[in-house]
Enzyme design. Structure first.
Site, PDB file in Angstrom:
ATOM      1  N   GLU A  68      23.663 110.886  26.246  1.00  0.00           N
ATOM      2  CA  GLU A  68      24.856 110.465  27.111  1.00  0.00           C
ATOM      3  C   GLU A  68      24.898 111.265  28.420  1.00  0.00           C
ATOM      4  O   GLU A  68      26.094 111.112  29.032  1.00  0.00           O
ATOM      5  CB  GLU A  68      26.006 110.271  26.449  1.00  0.00           C
ATOM      6  CG  GLU A  68      26.265 111.273  25.424  1.00  0.00           C
ATOM      7  CD  GLU A  68      27.584 110.579  24.422  1.00  0.00           C
ATOM      8  OE1 GLU A  68      28.295 109.819  24.599  1.00  0.00           O
ATOM      9  OE2 GLU A  68      27.456 111.217  23.212  1.00  0.00           O
ATOM     10  N   ARG A  91      30.247 107.242  13.047  1.00  0.00           N
ATOM     11  CA  ARG A  91      30.086 108.456  14.156  1.00  0.00           C
ATOM     12  C   ARG A  91      30.985 109.520  14.047  1.00  0.00           C
ATOM     13  O   ARG A  91      32.298 109.547  13.714  1.00  0.00           O
ATOM     14  CB  ARG A  91      30.424 107.479  15.465  1.00  0.00           C
ATOM     15  CG  ARG A  91      30.418 108.742  16.892  1.00  0.00           C
ATOM     16  CD  ARG A  91      29.680 108.063  18.012  1.00  0.00           C
ATOM     17  NE  ARG A  91      31.169 107.197  18.500  1.00  0.00           N
ATOM     18  CZ  ARG A  91      31.306 106.746  19.621  1.00  0.00           C
ATOM     19  NH1 ARG A  91      30.042 106.817  20.363  1.00  0.00           N
ATOM     20  NH2 ARG A  91      32.186 106.092  20.032  1.00  0.00           N
ATOM     21  N   HIS A 142      36.160 108.952  19.030  1.00  0.00           N
ATOM     22  CA  HIS A 142      37.288 108.560  19.987  1.00  0.00           C
ATOM     23  C   HIS A 142      38.168 107.712  19.623  1.00  0.00           C
ATOM     24  O   HIS A 142      39.053 106.917  20.118  1.00  0.00           O
ATOM     25  CB  HIS A 142      36.548 107.832  21.098  1.00  0.00           C
ATOM     26  CG  HIS A 142      35.639 108.358  22.009  1.00  0.00           C
ATOM     27  ND1 HIS A 142      36.137 109.290  22.914  1.00  0.00           N
ATOM     28  CD2 HIS A 142      34.228 108.364  22.342  1.00  0.00           C
ATOM     29  CE1 HIS A 142      35.052 109.954  23.647  1.00  0.00           C
ATOM     30  NE2 HIS A 142      34.071 109.325  23.027  1.00  0.00           N
ATOM     31  N   ASP A 180      28.534 113.584   1.792  1.00  0.00           N
ATOM     32  CA  ASP A 180      29.259 113.666   0.445  1.00  0.00           C
ATOM     33  C   ASP A 180      29.970 112.416   0.265  1.00  0.00           C
ATOM     34  O   ASP A 180      30.067 112.085  -0.977  1.00  0.00           O
ATOM     35  CB  ASP A 180      29.924 114.887   0.250  1.00  0.00           C
ATOM     36  CG  ASP A 180      28.852 116.129  -0.089  1.00  0.00           C
ATOM     37  OD1 ASP A 180      27.617 115.808  -0.046  1.00  0.00           O
ATOM     38  OD2 ASP A 180      29.369 117.176  -0.324  1.00  0.00           O
ATOM     39  N   ASP A 225      29.582 108.234  29.382  1.00  0.00           N
ATOM     40  CA  ASP A 225      29.497 109.555  29.699  1.00  0.00           C
ATOM     41  C   ASP A 225      28.178 109.916  30.712  1.00  0.00           C
ATOM     42  O   ASP A 225      28.235 110.599  31.485  1.00  0.00           O
ATOM     43  CB  ASP A 225      29.327 110.484  28.468  1.00  0.00           C
ATOM     44  CG  ASP A 225      30.669 110.801  27.702  1.00  0.00           C
ATOM     45  OD1 ASP A 225      31.523 111.115  28.567  1.00  0.00           O
ATOM     46  OD2 ASP A 225      30.582 110.684  26.462  1.00  0.00           O
TER      47      ASP A 225
END
Length: 235
Positions: free
Chosen positions: A128, A50, A25, A64, A154
């Site tokens: 969510e 996230r 977000h 990585d 959500d």
């Protein structure tokens, strides 16, 4: 969320246990995440990255660059959970693509990185929606998932209460599901929409709770300060 390495490093010394680098977000991309991980590496605060989605290629890239604690949004069922796990493991346990020269291996300095990589990854999946709540036992049972994080924003939308994540019915749903996650031996986290609920979730035994954001800290205090002086209180 501000995408500022200075803010990230400063918050890393503020006393929080962990900070979320939010690629879902906020405008944090792969290159930004590297800078933020470096900023936090000198602090005692654990970084959680996230990603924007449960995407195999995206997860390979974040692993990585050295992200070790990964949060994946909107996992709906055990199959999606297994897909996330597979993306974080090298064959034969998973499907993570191999490269020897990257930040996670200290650019090749960790000679046995491949053999121990899975031991350094902590995988968090977000639940969510009300549909995912119904699948919680199966999701929590997936080997390789270390924790479940509940997103009340959500979830409020999926329960017909968009924008009201602090509703008691939502809190109850999350707490009931969390007990099933804990019974499966997995850690449980949640985003708290206000300080009172944060304290409530902590008292209820949640292992990690999101209590604020850099945006809230900066802009909330800025608005309060502006109101104080525009109203004459500061004169």
């Amino acid at each position: 969320m501000l995408n500022s390495s200075n803010a990230v490093e400063g918050l890393g010394w503020a006393g929080f246990d962990w900070l979320l680098l939010d690629g879902e977000h906020s405008p944090i991309n792969l290159a930004d995440a590297v800078s933020h991980l470096r900023a936090l590496s000198c602090t005692p605060t654990v970084p959680i990255v996230r990603t924007a989605w449960n995407d195999h290629v995206m997860l390979k890239q974040y692993l990585d660059i050295g992200a070790q604690t990964i949060m994946i949004p909107y996992v709906q069922n055990a199959e999606e959970g297994r897909s996330a796990v597979a993306s974080t493991r090298y064959p034969p346990e998973g499907r993570r693509g191999f490269a020897a020269m990257h930040r996670a291996s200290r650019f090749g300095a960790i000679a046995d990185y491949v053999h121990h990589a899975s031991e350094t990854i902590f995988l968090i999946v977000q639940v969510e929606t009300i549909s995912a709540i119904g699948e919680i036992e199966d999701i929590a049972a997936v080997p390789g998932i270390d924790a479940v994080f509940f997103g009340p924003g959500d979830l409020s939308a999926s329960m017909g209460m968009l924008g009201r994540p602090g509703e008691p019915d939502i809190t109850r749903k999350i707490e009931d599901a969390a007990k099933k996650v804990k019974a499966a031996g997995k850690a449980v986290g949640v985003l708290a929409p206000n300080p009172d609920l944060a304290k409530h979730y902590m008292s209820a035994g949640f292992d990690f709770v999101s209590v604020t954001t850099d945006c809230s800290l900066l802009f909330g205090h800025a608005r309060a300060t502006a109101r104080m002086f525009r109203s004459g209180e500061g004169r």
